[in-house]
Design an enzyme around this catalytic site. Structure first.
Site, PDB file in Angstrom:
ATOM      1  CE  LYS A  51      17.957 -41.016 -24.128  1.00 28.10           C
ATOM      2  NZ  LYS A  51      19.404 -40.759 -24.985  1.00 28.10           N
ATOM      3  CB  CYS A  59      26.342 -43.822 -20.806  1.00 29.60           C
ATOM      4  SG  CYS A  59      26.671 -41.813 -20.472  1.00 29.60           S
ATOM      5  CG  ASP A  83      16.979 -47.926 -20.070  1.00 32.52           C
ATOM      6  OD1 ASP A  83      16.259 -47.022 -20.640  1.00 32.52           O
ATOM      7  OD2 ASP A  83      18.084 -47.534 -20.059  1.00 32.52           O
ATOM      8  CD  GLN A 131      18.497 -44.937 -27.175  1.00 29.49           C
ATOM      9  OE1 GLN A 131      18.119 -44.633 -28.370  1.00 29.49           O
ATOM     10  NE2 GLN A 131      19.117 -44.021 -26.517  1.00 29.49           N
ATOM     11  CG  HIS A 150      22.617 -45.745 -20.455  1.00 30.35           C
ATOM     12  ND1 HIS A 150      22.628 -44.735 -19.319  1.00 30.35           N
ATOM     13  CD2 HIS A 150      22.645 -44.892 -21.534  1.00 30.35           C
ATOM     14  CE1 HIS A 150      23.053 -43.850 -19.607  1.00 30.35           C
ATOM     15  NE2 HIS A 150      23.023 -43.602 -20.972  1.00 30.35           N
TER      16      HIS A 150
END
Length: 415
Positions: A233, A373, A207, A210, A130
């Site tokens: 999220k 992104c 990261d 998600q 991302h």
């Protein structure tokens, strides 16, 4: 995994906690399939934030009065709750609240990267990063003279781990990798990546934007040096993110944002910093958002993270199978299974993703279209944009059928 966690979610009961899912546009009930961008927020989270504003609203760490003390306790204990949720045994000292995952990436890049990196050092990313990771470390590389390299993806959208072992060397100072790709749905072998980085004395930033919302995550089992995610999220509020960092690393790092609330002593000549995590949280923090994040974690754990993961995998599998059967549909990322999370990126032949999303909107089906992104990844795929349907605990197979029906209408319109 317990038998309770093996049971399916009661999706209809879950949906009752989301009034927004009952909204209609032109007589059509909304089908919300844009969860990788932002999930919807259940009533218990909204209620918790409302109760805070109605009963406990005050600034933290700055008042002797009862309301400030009450707000401070709620805010401090929110750090503890997050630490427990992600398996951070160091507690609140290893949990820093930011505005979002992007700020967490920047915090490490500026506080650690600018001070530790230089010519001859290497930063290793993946081709599916991302922009929060890719742009941040790219720019830090330009400022410090460190080289930025990228682990290739294979034709099926997974990481080329042989290339990872080749790319990560003793010159590598930082590995930054996405846990689950927001474009391909790929679930990366982050523990293995971290092990490779540590074998070369490099640090590893994961990261998890998600991943944390839809699967059990244990940062210590992964052994990540840093791990980041966002509240919005994971059924929580916007405006709050989390940076987990190993205590010994955070203690050595200098803050990159300055102001009130993060200092121990200030003179006209110099300043010293407060203890962790406060030295990285200047100014008035996201107090109500922290309360909402705790409520979201409580809500998710009551459902069971294993069951949430299983539901998303089931939804992604069904969507993949239905879309694969559609003429002219190209799907990106791995086939359904352990290597795919709860989203499906795709394109319809001869229809731009933005046009497809517009037609979807005419059917009250909300998807995302664009580069998500991940512009360099789309360049790698040879497409300018893609459509993305992403799922969460309240989505149903019937909603996937609505998605497919809208695709059929788009195909007829553009034929």
């Amino acid at each position: 995994m317990s038998q309770q966690n093996l049971e399916s979610l009661d999706v209809e009961a879950i949906r009752e906690e989301f009034p927004i899912l009952q909204r209609e546009f032109d007589g059509q009930q909304v089908v919300y399939l844009d969860n990788a961008a932002t999930t919807q927020t259940p009533d218990p989270v909204v209620d918790a934030m409302g109760d805070y504003y109605r009963e406990s609203n005050a600034n933290v760490h700055r008042g002797i009065h009862h309301l400030s003390q009450e707000a401070s306790i709620l805010y401090e204990e929110a750090h503890d709750r997050v630490a427990d949720f992600i398996g951070a045994s160091g507690g609140r000292e290893e949990v820093i609240f930011t505005k979002h995952t992007t700020e967490a990436e920047n915090l490490v890049a500026y506080s650690w990267g600018l001070n530790e990196l230089g010519p001859g050092d290497e930063i290793v990313l993946t081709e599916m990063e991302h922009h929060a990771s890719l742009v941040t470390w790219q720019q830090i590389g330009k400022r410090t003279g460190a080289d930025v390299k990228y682990i290739r993806i294979t034709d099926d959208g997974t990481l080329d781990m042989d290339h990872a072992r080749e790319l990560i060397t003793d010159d590598t100072a930082m590995l930054s990798a996405v846990h689950v790709s927001n474009t391909l749905g790929t679930v990366n072998p982050v523990s293995e990546l971290v092990d490779i980085a540590h074998d070369h004395d490099a640090l590893a930033f994961i990261d998890g934007a998600q991943a944390v919302p839809n699967r059990p995550v244990d940062v210590e089992a992964i052994d990540a040096d840093f791990y980041a995610f966002s509240g919005h999220k994971m059924a929580g509020p916007t405006g709050i993110g989390v940076l987990y960092g190993k205590k010994e690393l955070l203690e050595e790092m200098e803050p990159y944002l300055y102001g009130g609330g993060m200092i121990r002593k200030v003179t006209f000549e110099d300043s010293t910093w407060d203890d962790l995590p406060w030295k990285f949280e200047p100014g008035t923090p996201p107090i109500a958002e922290a309360v909402g994040l705790v409520a979201a974690i409580d809500w998710l754990e009551e459902l069971g993270m294993e069951r949430i993961e299983a539901h998303e995998e089931e939804m992604a599998r069904y969507a993949y199978e239905q879309l694969a059967a559609e003429p002219g549909v190209e799907i990106y990322g791995p086939e359904p299974g352990p290597e795919r999370g709860g989203l499906v990126g795709f394109n319809l032949e001869s229809v731009h993703a933005h046009d497809l999303a517009s037609i979807m909107n005419d059917h009250a089906v909300a998807i995302r279209a664009g580069d998500h992104c991940t512009q360099p990844l789309h360049d790698k795929l040879g497409v300018a944009a893609s459509a993305r349907a992403s799922f969460y605990v309240y989505n149903t197979k019937a909603e996937v059928d609505e998605l497919v029906a809208a695709i059929d209408d788009a195909r007829q319109l553009f034929s």
